[in-house]
Enzyme design. Sequence first.
Site, PDB file in Angstrom:
ATOM      1  N   HIS A 184       6.926 -40.082  33.582  1.00 10.28           N
ATOM      2  CA  HIS A 184       6.785 -39.082  32.522  1.00 10.28           C
ATOM      3  C   HIS A 184       6.352 -39.768  31.235  1.00 10.28           C
ATOM      4  CE1 HIS A 184       7.758 -35.836  29.719  1.00 10.28           C
ATOM      5  NE2 HIS A 184       7.627 -35.056  30.765  1.00 10.28           N
ATOM      6  N   ASP A 237       8.693 -31.880  37.843  1.00 14.02           N
ATOM      7  CA  ASP A 237       7.680 -31.252  38.684  1.00 14.02           C
ATOM      8  C   ASP A 237       7.864 -31.568  40.157  1.00 14.02           C
ATOM      9  OD1 ASP A 237       6.145 -29.869  36.785  1.00 14.02           O
ATOM     10  OD2 ASP A 237       5.405 -31.786  36.062  1.00 14.02           O
TER      11      ASP A 237
HETATM   12  N1  ACO Z   1       2.488 -43.581  40.438  1.00 15.07           N
HETATM   13  C1  ACO Z   1       2.235 -44.921  40.399  1.00 15.07           C
HETATM   14  N2  ACO Z   1       2.239 -45.672  39.280  1.00 15.07           N
HETATM   15  C2  ACO Z   1       2.512 -45.035  38.141  1.00 15.07           C
HETATM   16  C3  ACO Z   1       2.793 -43.660  38.097  1.00 15.07           C
HETATM   17  C4  ACO Z   1       2.778 -42.923  39.303  1.00 15.07           C
HETATM   18  N3  ACO Z   1       3.043 -41.605  39.318  1.00 15.07           N
HETATM   19  N4  ACO Z   1       3.039 -43.288  36.830  1.00 15.07           N
HETATM   20  C5  ACO Z   1       2.902 -44.406  36.087  1.00 15.07           C
HETATM   21  N5  ACO Z   1       2.598 -45.461  36.874  1.00 15.07           N
HETATM   22  C6  ACO Z   1       2.456 -46.862  36.453  1.00 15.07           C
HETATM   23  C7  ACO Z   1       1.154 -47.110  35.738  1.00 15.07           C
HETATM   24  O1  ACO Z   1       0.139 -47.490  36.639  1.00 15.07           O
HETATM   25  C8  ACO Z   1       1.531 -48.194  34.783  1.00 15.07           C
HETATM   26  O2  ACO Z   1       1.595 -49.401  35.509  1.00 15.07           O
HETATM   27  P1  ACO Z   1       1.227 -50.814  34.770  1.00 15.07           P
HETATM   28  O3  ACO Z   1       2.240 -50.951  33.679  1.00 15.07           O
HETATM   29  O4  ACO Z   1       1.340 -51.800  35.856  1.00 15.07           O
HETATM   30  O5  ACO Z   1      -0.167 -50.620  34.251  1.00 15.07           O
HETATM   31  C9  ACO Z   1       2.965 -47.844  34.378  1.00 15.07           C
HETATM   32  O6  ACO Z   1       3.499 -47.098  35.503  1.00 15.07           O
HETATM   33  C10 ACO Z   1       3.063 -46.992  33.122  1.00 15.07           C
HETATM   34  O7  ACO Z   1       2.238 -45.863  33.308  1.00 15.07           O
HETATM   35  P2  ACO Z   1       1.467 -45.103  32.146  1.00 15.07           P
HETATM   36  O8  ACO Z   1       0.246 -44.487  32.721  1.00 15.07           O
HETATM   37  O9  ACO Z   1       1.338 -45.985  30.950  1.00 15.07           O
HETATM   38  O10 ACO Z   1       2.485 -43.994  31.790  1.00 15.07           O
HETATM   39  P3  ACO Z   1       2.124 -42.735  30.956  1.00 15.07           P
HETATM   40  O11 ACO Z   1       3.268 -42.464  30.078  1.00 15.07           O
HETATM   41  O12 ACO Z   1       0.799 -42.846  30.294  1.00 15.07           O
HETATM   42  O13 ACO Z   1       1.957 -41.611  32.057  1.00 15.07           O
HETATM   43  C11 ACO Z   1       2.377 -39.820  33.505  1.00 15.07           C
HETATM   44  C12 ACO Z   1       2.924 -40.678  32.372  1.00 15.07           C
HETATM   45  C13 ACO Z   1       1.018 -39.234  33.102  1.00 15.07           C
HETATM   46  C14 ACO Z   1       3.326 -38.645  33.728  1.00 15.07           C
HETATM   47  C15 ACO Z   1       2.266 -40.677  34.751  1.00 15.07           C
HETATM   48  O14 ACO Z   1       3.524 -41.211  35.092  1.00 15.07           O
HETATM   49  C16 ACO Z   1       1.659 -39.932  35.928  1.00 15.07           C
HETATM   50  O15 ACO Z   1       0.434 -39.862  36.047  1.00 15.07           O
HETATM   51  N6  ACO Z   1       2.507 -39.312  36.815  1.00 15.07           N
HETATM   52  C17 ACO Z   1       2.033 -38.529  37.914  1.00 15.07           C
HETATM   53  C18 ACO Z   1       1.663 -37.127  37.461  1.00 15.07           C
HETATM   54  C19 ACO Z   1       2.868 -36.259  37.117  1.00 15.07           C
HETATM   55  O16 ACO Z   1       3.837 -36.179  37.853  1.00 15.07           O
HETATM   56  N7  ACO Z   1       2.788 -35.568  35.973  1.00 15.07           N
HETATM   57  C20 ACO Z   1       3.839 -34.664  35.536  1.00 15.07           C
HETATM   58  C21 ACO Z   1       4.615 -35.200  34.384  1.00 15.07           C
HETATM   59  S1  ACO Z   1       6.011 -34.172  34.051  1.00 15.07           S
HETATM   60  C22 ACO Z   1       5.455 -32.843  33.185  1.00 15.07           C
HETATM   61  O17 ACO Z   1       4.362 -32.824  32.694  1.00 15.07           O
HETATM   62  C23 ACO Z   1       6.351 -31.620  33.011  1.00 15.07           C
END
Ligand code: ACO
Length: 429
Positions: free
Chosen positions: A306, A363
């Site tokens: 998140h 979600d």
């Molecule tokens: N699967 C695998 N790796 C992930 C995931 C995931 N779902 N989410 C984050 N990571 C990793 C990233 O690759 C990154 O790795 P690194 O540090 O080695 O580069 C690290 O975790 C941090 O990720 P960011 O992208 O910087 O986190 P950010 O805060 O930008 O993204 C987000 C958050 C968009 C929710 C992300 O976790 C994601 O895409 N999740 C999947 C989609 C999802 O479930 N969205 C719903 C969110 S809840 C809502 O909106 C009500």
Amino acid sequence: MSEVAKFACDGHELEFPVVEGSEKERAIDISQLRKQTGLITIDEGYVNTGSTRSAITFLNGEEGVLRYRGYAIEELAENCDFIEVAYLLIYGELPTQQQLDTFRSSIASHTKLQDGVPAFFDHFQKDAHPMSMLASVVSALATFNQDSLDPTDAAQIESSILSLMGNLPTVAAHGHSKITGAALNHADSELSYCENFLHMMFSKSGKEYKANPLFVKALNLLLIVHADHEQNCSTSTVRMVGSANANLYASIAAGVGALSGPSHGGANEAVVNMLYQIQADGGDVEKYVKKAKDKEDGFRLMGFGHRVYKNFDPRANIIKAACDELLEDLNLDDPLFDIAQRLAKVALEDEYFIKRNLYPNVDFYSGVIYRAMGIPVEMFTVLFAIGRLPGWISHWKEMHESPTMRICRPRQVYTGANSRQFASIDKRG
Ligand code: ACO
């Protein structure tokens, strides 16, 4: 003396007031920056921009705190139903029994759509997304409620709030009927908000329908945890549109449009689609966990992680229990649930996910719950919209009640061509 932030530019030293919120979060008030320096700030995606002061919802992503009007989400979920929480958000205080009874019955009296509204559904395409139908019909409601469009008239605002709260589940049920071909059941104002919605979606003609109490409980919780999340994309949209003095219907329709985006409300739909993908590929969850860890792959586990909650998502904790209870009670033979449960287990024990604080978010569980309830995947975001409605309304109302309300009008840094000589059409190319 109040705190100031010092800023040096073009040989001048400027001071800007530091604003402190009731939870001690601080912000620099740069509203006079352009007047004093000719400069603006730039912050794409508004990741560091406070667009307003607001007294509705407080969240602290690091500590997993979410409060509506000062009350912890956990306490509200434990003790209230959705309508009580909606009242709290919209009017600022928990209702007395009498206020709640009046609010409930006023909403119930608006569950029937006005003549002419259902006809919209006759003309939508059967394979259209129900969020597009929802946005169109909410917008059209303004044409049926022309006596409640003035955003400066408290009585008209109240009337539009009640009509939207009552109408939205019925509009959603029409969308469900359109995409599934299931018969549409008329609203039953004797039932609770959640029971009535399930009845409109699932009653079969000639047969008595009694909603499973666990469905009612889970739906109620899901609506509560989705009811507000401060200045998210759709809420900011509602405020932005409302700031132009557009009526409440037009503002909420814009919010529905924003929520329909897969980067916002569409993630629970993406969860179930991912589970289908894993199932179609043989159900090997380890393979998908590995893919998610592979930086070259680009695949992410939907429903994990998140942007704001970096330790845990308090909403996910609340609905996980309801999800487990529901799945155990239904004992459904659905391979997708097995995949979901295995996926959560493998990911939660994996070093990559542990190190990055990636855990199932709201979600993940809402997608699983809605599927267990028999709600088609295209309807998931529509249910999110029903839950978010009181949040949108409360922000729109708060903005209109603010003595400092102004039309929202961001600026930009222009990067296009400099002044050019106009060429007539025969001299181009
Ligand atoms: N699967 C695998 N790796 C992930 C995931 C995931 N779902 N989410 C984050 N990571 C990793 C990233 O690759 C990154 O790795 P690194 O540090 O080695 O580069 C690290 O975790 C941090 O990720 P960011 O992208 O910087 O986190 P950010 O805060 O930008 O993204 C987000 C958050 C968009 C929710 C992300 O976790 C994601 O895409 N999740 C999947 C989609 C999802 O479930 N969205 C719903 C969110 S809840 C809502 O909106 C009500």
